[in-house]
Write a protein that holds these residues in place. Sequence first.
Motif, PDB file in Angstrom:
ATOM      1  N   MET A   1       0.831  -1.184   0.000  1.00 18.99           N
ATOM      2  CA  MET A   1       0.000   0.000   0.000  1.00 18.99           C
ATOM      3  C   MET A   1       0.873   1.244   0.000  1.00 18.99           C
ATOM      4  N   PRO A   2       0.462   2.247  -0.745  1.00 21.05           N
ATOM      5  CA  PRO A   2       1.245   3.482  -0.757  1.00 21.05           C
ATOM      6  C   PRO A   2       1.094   4.256   0.551  1.00 21.05           C
ATOM      7  N   ARG A   3       2.125   5.000   0.869  1.00 17.46           N
ATOM      8  CA  ARG A   3       2.130   5.861   2.054  1.00 17.46           C
ATOM      9  C   ARG A   3       1.741   7.275   1.650  1.00 17.46           C
ATOM     10  N   GLN A   4       0.948   7.905   2.497  1.00 18.44           N
ATOM     11  CA  GLN A   4       0.586   9.300   2.282  1.00 18.44           C
ATOM     12  C   GLN A   4       1.087  10.098   3.482  1.00 18.44           C
ATOM     13  N   VAL A   5       1.935  11.082   3.219  1.00 19.52           N
ATOM     14  CA  VAL A   5       2.446  11.941   4.285  1.00 19.52           C
ATOM     15  C   VAL A   5       1.390  12.991   4.601  1.00 19.52           C
ATOM     16  N   ILE A   6       1.117  13.167   5.892  1.00 22.13           N
ATOM     17  CA  ILE A   6       0.131  14.142   6.365  1.00 22.13           C
ATOM     18  C   ILE A   6       0.875  15.336   6.937  1.00 22.13           C
ATOM     19  N   HIS A   7       0.413  16.526   6.565  1.00 17.01           N
ATOM     20  CA  HIS A   7       1.032  17.753   7.076  1.00 17.01           C
ATOM     21  C   HIS A   7      -0.046  18.816   7.251  1.00 17.01           C
ATOM     22  N   THR A   8       0.063  19.580   8.321  1.00 17.70           N
ATOM     23  CA  THR A   8      -0.814  20.718   8.544  1.00 17.70           C
ATOM     24  C   THR A   8      -0.037  21.854   9.187  1.00 17.70           C
ATOM     25  N   GLU A   9      -0.412  23.065   8.837  1.00 17.41           N
ATOM     26  CA  GLU A   9       0.184  24.252   9.465  1.00 17.41           C
ATOM     27  C   GLU A   9      -0.422  24.500  10.852  1.00 17.41           C
ATOM     28  N   HIS A  10      -1.476  23.747  11.201  1.00 15.56           N
ATOM     29  CA  HIS A  10      -2.156  23.936  12.481  1.00 15.56           C
ATOM     30  C   HIS A  10      -1.516  23.128  13.609  1.00 15.56           C
ATOM     31  N   ALA A  11      -0.422  22.461  13.305  1.00 16.90           N
ATOM     32  CA  ALA A  11       0.378  21.736  14.292  1.00 16.90           C
ATOM     33  C   ALA A  11       1.835  22.108  14.051  1.00 16.90           C
ATOM     34  N   PRO A  12       2.680  21.936  15.063  1.00 20.68           N
ATOM     35  CA  PRO A  12       4.088  22.294  14.885  1.00 20.68           C
ATOM     36  C   PRO A  12       4.741  21.539  13.726  1.00 20.68           C
ATOM     37  N   LYS A  13       5.621  22.244  13.028  1.00 19.06           N
ATOM     38  CA  LYS A  13       6.420  21.607  11.990  1.00 19.06           C
ATOM     39  C   LYS A  13       7.337  20.570  12.628  1.00 19.06           C
ATOM     40  N   ALA A  14       7.684  19.556  11.885  1.00 20.61           N
ATOM     41  CA  ALA A  14       8.614  18.553  12.388  1.00 20.61           C
ATOM     42  C   ALA A  14       9.941  19.222  12.742  1.00 20.61           C
ATOM     43  N   ILE A  15      10.496  18.854  13.893  1.00 21.38           N
ATOM     44  CA  ILE A  15      11.783  19.424  14.307  1.00 21.38           C
ATOM     45  C   ILE A  15      12.910  18.415  14.114  1.00 21.38           C
ATOM     46  N   GLY A  16      12.677  17.474  13.226  1.00 22.03           N
ATOM     47  CA  GLY A  16      13.672  16.451  12.932  1.00 22.03           C
ATOM     48  C   GLY A  16      13.322  15.758  11.632  1.00 22.03           C
ATOM     49  N   THR A  17      13.893  14.603  11.456  1.00 21.03           N
ATOM     50  CA  THR A  17      13.696  13.844  10.221  1.00 21.03           C
ATOM     51  C   THR A  17      12.491  12.911  10.357  1.00 21.03           C
ATOM     52  N   TYR A  18      11.311  13.499  10.400  1.00 21.73           N
ATOM     53  CA  TYR A  18      10.074  12.730  10.495  1.00 21.73           C
ATOM     54  C   TYR A  18       8.929  13.544   9.914  1.00 21.73           C
ATOM     55  N   SER A  19       7.802  12.880   9.677  1.00 21.66           N
ATOM     56  CA  SER A  19       6.580  13.523   9.202  1.00 21.66           C
ATOM     57  C   SER A  19       5.632  13.705  10.379  1.00 21.66           C
ATOM     58  N   GLN A  20       4.724  14.666  10.286  1.00 20.32           N
ATOM     59  CA  GLN A  20       3.729  14.832  11.350  1.00 20.32           C
ATOM     60  C   GLN A  20       2.892  13.562  11.485  1.00 20.32           C
ATOM     61  N   ALA A  21       2.581  12.947  10.361  1.00 22.44           N
ATOM     62  CA  ALA A  21       1.846  11.675  10.352  1.00 22.44           C
ATOM     63  C   ALA A  21       2.036  11.010   9.002  1.00 22.44           C
ATOM     64  N   VAL A  22       1.788   9.708   8.990  1.00 28.54           N
ATOM     65  CA  VAL A  22       1.834   8.934   7.759  1.00 28.54           C
ATOM     66  C   VAL A  22       0.593   8.048   7.737  1.00 28.54           C
ATOM     67  N   ARG A  23      -0.105   8.089   6.596  1.00 32.82           N
ATOM     68  CA  ARG A  23      -1.304   7.263   6.425  1.00 32.82           C
ATOM     69  C   ARG A  23      -0.983   6.111   5.483  1.00 32.82           C
ATOM     70  N   VAL A  24      -1.385   4.911   5.893  1.00 27.22           N
ATOM     71  CA  VAL A  24      -1.282   3.721   5.059  1.00 27.22           C
ATOM     72  C   VAL A  24      -2.646   3.049   5.123  1.00 27.22           C
ATOM     73  N   GLY A  25      -3.364   3.046   4.011  1.00 28.28           N
ATOM     74  CA  GLY A  25      -4.729   2.532   4.024  1.00 28.28           C
ATOM     75  C   GLY A  25      -5.588   3.394   4.936  1.00 28.28           C
ATOM     76  N   ASN A  26      -6.297   2.768   5.849  1.00 27.59           N
ATOM     77  CA  ASN A  26      -7.150   3.499   6.792  1.00 27.59           C
ATOM     78  C   ASN A  26      -6.459   3.780   8.124  1.00 27.59           C
ATOM     79  N   THR A  27      -5.177   3.411   8.218  1.00 31.36           N
ATOM     80  CA  THR A  27      -4.438   3.603   9.466  1.00 31.36           C
ATOM     81  C   THR A  27      -3.529   4.819   9.339  1.00 31.36           C
ATOM     82  N   VAL A  28      -3.557   5.660  10.364  1.00 33.79           N
ATOM     83  CA  VAL A  28      -2.725   6.866  10.391  1.00 33.79           C
ATOM     84  C   VAL A  28      -1.849   6.811  11.637  1.00 33.79           C
ATOM     85  N   TYR A  29      -0.566   6.972  11.435  1.00 36.27           N
ATOM     86  CA  TYR A  29       0.412   6.956  12.515  1.00 36.27           C
ATOM     87  C   TYR A  29       0.840   8.402  12.778  1.00 36.27           C
TER      88      TYR A  29
END
Length: 128
Positions: A1-29
């Motif tokens: 399954m493809p990964r979708q990176v989630i980003h919003t300006e309404h939460a702090p920007k990542a302060i390291g080498t990570y995404s705010q969230a990653v969605r795979v199918g119906n699961t969001v980490y």
Amino acid sequence: MPRQVIHTEHAPKAIGTYSQAVRVGNTVYLSGQIPLDPATMTLVDDNMEMQIRRVFDNLSAVAEAAGGTLGDVVKLNVFLTDLGHFPLVNEIMANYFSEPYPARAAIGVAALPRGAGVEMDAILVLPD
């Protein structure tokens, strides 16, 4: 399954080498959130209630950017530099979640990024 990176300006920007969230199918980490104000990227007041509320607000913003809400959280991890604040987490969490509550872990840690007193990450499962 493809990964979708989630980003919003309404939460702090990542302060390291990570995404705010990653969605795979119906699961969001959702990555760990500390009590940073997304507008200033500075830690909120040292008041622990304010820190906990900011973390829940940040998690909520990322959940919404992924197409969900905190009501879709199935697992929540809470990291505290002082486990004495755990009752306060429970009290405030009741304002953000309703039954059935997510599975949860609370972990005492020696330190958190930027001197925060609390950090949380979560897993959401979105409806089909």
